[in-house]
Design a protein around this motif. Structure first.
Motif, PDB file in Angstrom:
ATOM      1  N   ARG A  41       0.831  -1.212   0.000  1.00 55.05           N
ATOM      2  CA  ARG A  41       0.000   0.000   0.000  1.00 55.05           C
ATOM      3  C   ARG A  41       0.863   1.259   0.000  1.00 55.05           C
ATOM      4  O   ARG A  41       0.582   2.215  -0.730  1.00 55.05           O
ATOM      5  CB  ARG A  41      -0.950  -0.020   1.196  1.00 55.05           C
ATOM      6  CG  ARG A  41      -2.012  -1.117   1.064  1.00 55.05           C
ATOM      7  CD  ARG A  41      -2.853  -1.265   2.312  1.00 55.05           C
ATOM      8  NE  ARG A  41      -3.599  -0.035   2.549  1.00 55.05           N
ATOM      9  CZ  ARG A  41      -3.922   0.412   3.761  1.00 55.05           C
ATOM     10  NH1 ARG A  41      -3.576  -0.263   4.839  1.00 55.05           N
ATOM     11  NH2 ARG A  41      -4.603   1.525   3.900  1.00 55.05           N
ATOM     12  N   ILE A  44       2.503   1.655  -3.552  1.00 58.16           N
ATOM     13  CA  ILE A  44       1.556   2.141  -4.568  1.00 58.16           C
ATOM     14  C   ILE A  44       1.272   3.622  -4.352  1.00 58.16           C
ATOM     15  O   ILE A  44       1.331   4.419  -5.288  1.00 58.16           O
ATOM     16  CB  ILE A  44       0.249   1.324  -4.535  1.00 58.16           C
ATOM     17  CG1 ILE A  44       0.501  -0.101  -5.028  1.00 58.16           C
ATOM     18  CG2 ILE A  44      -0.844   2.012  -5.369  1.00 58.16           C
ATOM     19  CD1 ILE A  44      -0.659  -1.057  -4.778  1.00 58.16           C
ATOM     20  N   GLU A  48       2.478   6.484  -7.128  1.00 56.04           N
ATOM     21  CA  GLU A  48       1.497   7.282  -7.874  1.00 56.04           C
ATOM     22  C   GLU A  48       1.721   8.768  -7.630  1.00 56.04           C
ATOM     23  O   GLU A  48       1.660   9.572  -8.553  1.00 56.04           O
ATOM     24  CB  GLU A  48       0.070   6.887  -7.483  1.00 56.04           C
ATOM     25  CG  GLU A  48      -0.330   5.481  -7.885  1.00 56.04           C
ATOM     26  CD  GLU A  48      -0.599   5.305  -9.371  1.00 56.04           C
ATOM     27  OE1 GLU A  48      -0.370   6.239 -10.167  1.00 56.04           O
ATOM     28  OE2 GLU A  48      -1.071   4.219  -9.744  1.00 56.04           O
ATOM     29  N   GLU A  91     -11.685   8.677 -11.515  1.00 52.68           N
ATOM     30  CA  GLU A  91     -10.864   7.725 -12.251  1.00 52.68           C
ATOM     31  C   GLU A  91     -10.944   8.027 -13.741  1.00 52.68           C
ATOM     32  O   GLU A  91     -12.017   8.222 -14.296  1.00 52.68           O
ATOM     33  CB  GLU A  91     -11.315   6.293 -11.976  1.00 52.68           C
ATOM     34  CG  GLU A  91     -11.015   5.853 -10.566  1.00 52.68           C
ATOM     35  CD  GLU A  91     -11.313   4.388 -10.315  1.00 52.68           C
ATOM     36  OE1 GLU A  91     -11.580   3.646 -11.280  1.00 52.68           O
ATOM     37  OE2 GLU A  91     -11.258   3.983  -9.136  1.00 52.68           O
ATOM     38  N   MET A 109      -5.321   7.691 -13.023  1.00 52.68           N
ATOM     39  CA  MET A 109      -5.542   6.786 -11.892  1.00 52.68           C
ATOM     40  C   MET A 109      -4.685   7.141 -10.685  1.00 52.68           C
ATOM     41  O   MET A 109      -4.800   6.520  -9.633  1.00 52.68           O
ATOM     42  CB  MET A 109      -5.260   5.336 -12.315  1.00 52.68           C
ATOM     43  CG  MET A 109      -6.243   4.813 -13.348  1.00 52.68           C
ATOM     44  SD  MET A 109      -7.963   4.902 -12.815  1.00 52.68           S
ATOM     45  CE  MET A 109      -7.942   3.758 -11.455  1.00 52.68           C
ATOM     46  N   ASN A 113      -5.808   5.988  -7.005  1.00 49.87           N
ATOM     47  CA  ASN A 113      -5.012   4.890  -6.437  1.00 49.87           C
ATOM     48  C   ASN A 113      -4.351   5.297  -5.128  1.00 49.87           C
ATOM     49  O   ASN A 113      -4.216   4.470  -4.212  1.00 49.87           O
ATOM     50  CB  ASN A 113      -3.946   4.424  -7.429  1.00 49.87           C
ATOM     51  CG  ASN A 113      -4.519   3.515  -8.495  1.00 49.87           C
ATOM     52  OD1 ASN A 113      -5.582   2.930  -8.330  1.00 49.87           O
ATOM     53  ND2 ASN A 113      -3.821   3.409  -9.615  1.00 49.87           N
ATOM     54  N   ARG A 116      -7.149   5.092  -2.562  1.00 50.96           N
ATOM     55  CA  ARG A 116      -7.520   3.694  -2.316  1.00 50.96           C
ATOM     56  C   ARG A 116      -6.450   2.981  -1.481  1.00 50.96           C
ATOM     57  O   ARG A 116      -6.773   2.104  -0.684  1.00 50.96           O
ATOM     58  CB  ARG A 116      -7.711   2.998  -3.657  1.00 50.96           C
ATOM     59  CG  ARG A 116      -8.385   1.674  -3.616  1.00 50.96           C
ATOM     60  CD  ARG A 116      -8.722   1.038  -4.959  1.00 50.96           C
ATOM     61  NE  ARG A 116      -8.232   1.664  -6.176  1.00 50.96           N
ATOM     62  CZ  ARG A 116      -8.930   2.521  -6.926  1.00 50.96           C
ATOM     63  NH1 ARG A 116     -10.147   2.870  -6.586  1.00 50.96           N
ATOM     64  NH2 ARG A 116      -8.406   3.021  -8.028  1.00 50.96           N
ATOM     65  N   SER A 117      -5.183   3.356  -1.650  1.00 46.62           N
ATOM     66  CA  SER A 117      -4.093   2.673  -0.956  1.00 46.62           C
ATOM     67  C   SER A 117      -3.845   3.198   0.449  1.00 46.62           C
ATOM     68  O   SER A 117      -3.139   2.563   1.227  1.00 46.62           O
ATOM     69  CB  SER A 117      -2.795   2.815  -1.765  1.00 46.62           C
ATOM     70  OG  SER A 117      -2.922   2.156  -2.994  1.00 46.62           O
TER      71      SER A 117
END
Length: 140
Positions: A41, A44, A48, A91, A109, A113, A116-117
């Motif tokens: 996590r 990522i 990003e 997104e 993304m 992302n 979300r992570s």
């Protein structure tokens, strides 16, 4: 509460170096025996953000503080700022140009992302001044 602190400089002019900060953080977390899910996590989320800093903001600085119960990552740039955070969080939305797209980046993304992570994500942005993204990942 004491923390372990790392700082990474993100070069906004060199796509070949994009991802170095996330790779270094991943190796550091592995050495400290963090759970694989936490490492994934963090990797990522920071990757990003790092790519966004290169694409949109000409680089910046990433500060990571590791506490026994959480990891806090602060990504700060002096780029153009984000005009519409709500739109940027959708997104597939991207302001990347054709050159960036031809390199395989700019799919829209990155911010989704990152959100979300992480367990918590705050975006502070000012047009013409820059953006600071603060992400927290809890260690369960």
């Amino acid at each position: 509460m004491n923390s372990i602190h790392y700082q990474y400089q993100v070069d906004g002019t060199d796509f070949t170096r994009a991802g170095e900060a996330s790779s270094q953080l991943k190796q550091n977390l592995k050495r400290m025996n963090f759970p694989p899910d936490v490492i994934r996590r963090c990797s990522i989320a920071i990757y990003e953000g790092e790519i966004n800093m290169v694409i949109h903001a000409n680089g910046g600085v990433i500060d990571v503080d590791i506490f026994p119960d959480r990891i806090i990552m602060v990504l700060k740039d002096v780029g153009p700022g984000i005009p519409d955070i709500e739109q940027a969080m959708q997104e597939g939305f991207s302001t990347a140009n054709d050159e960036i797209n031809s390199l395989g980046f700019g799919a829209g993304m990155g911010l989704p992302n990152m959100k979300r992570s992480s367990d918590d994500m705050q975006i502070d942005t000012e047009i013409g001044v820059g953006t600071t993204v603060t992400m927290t990942i809890n260690i369960v």
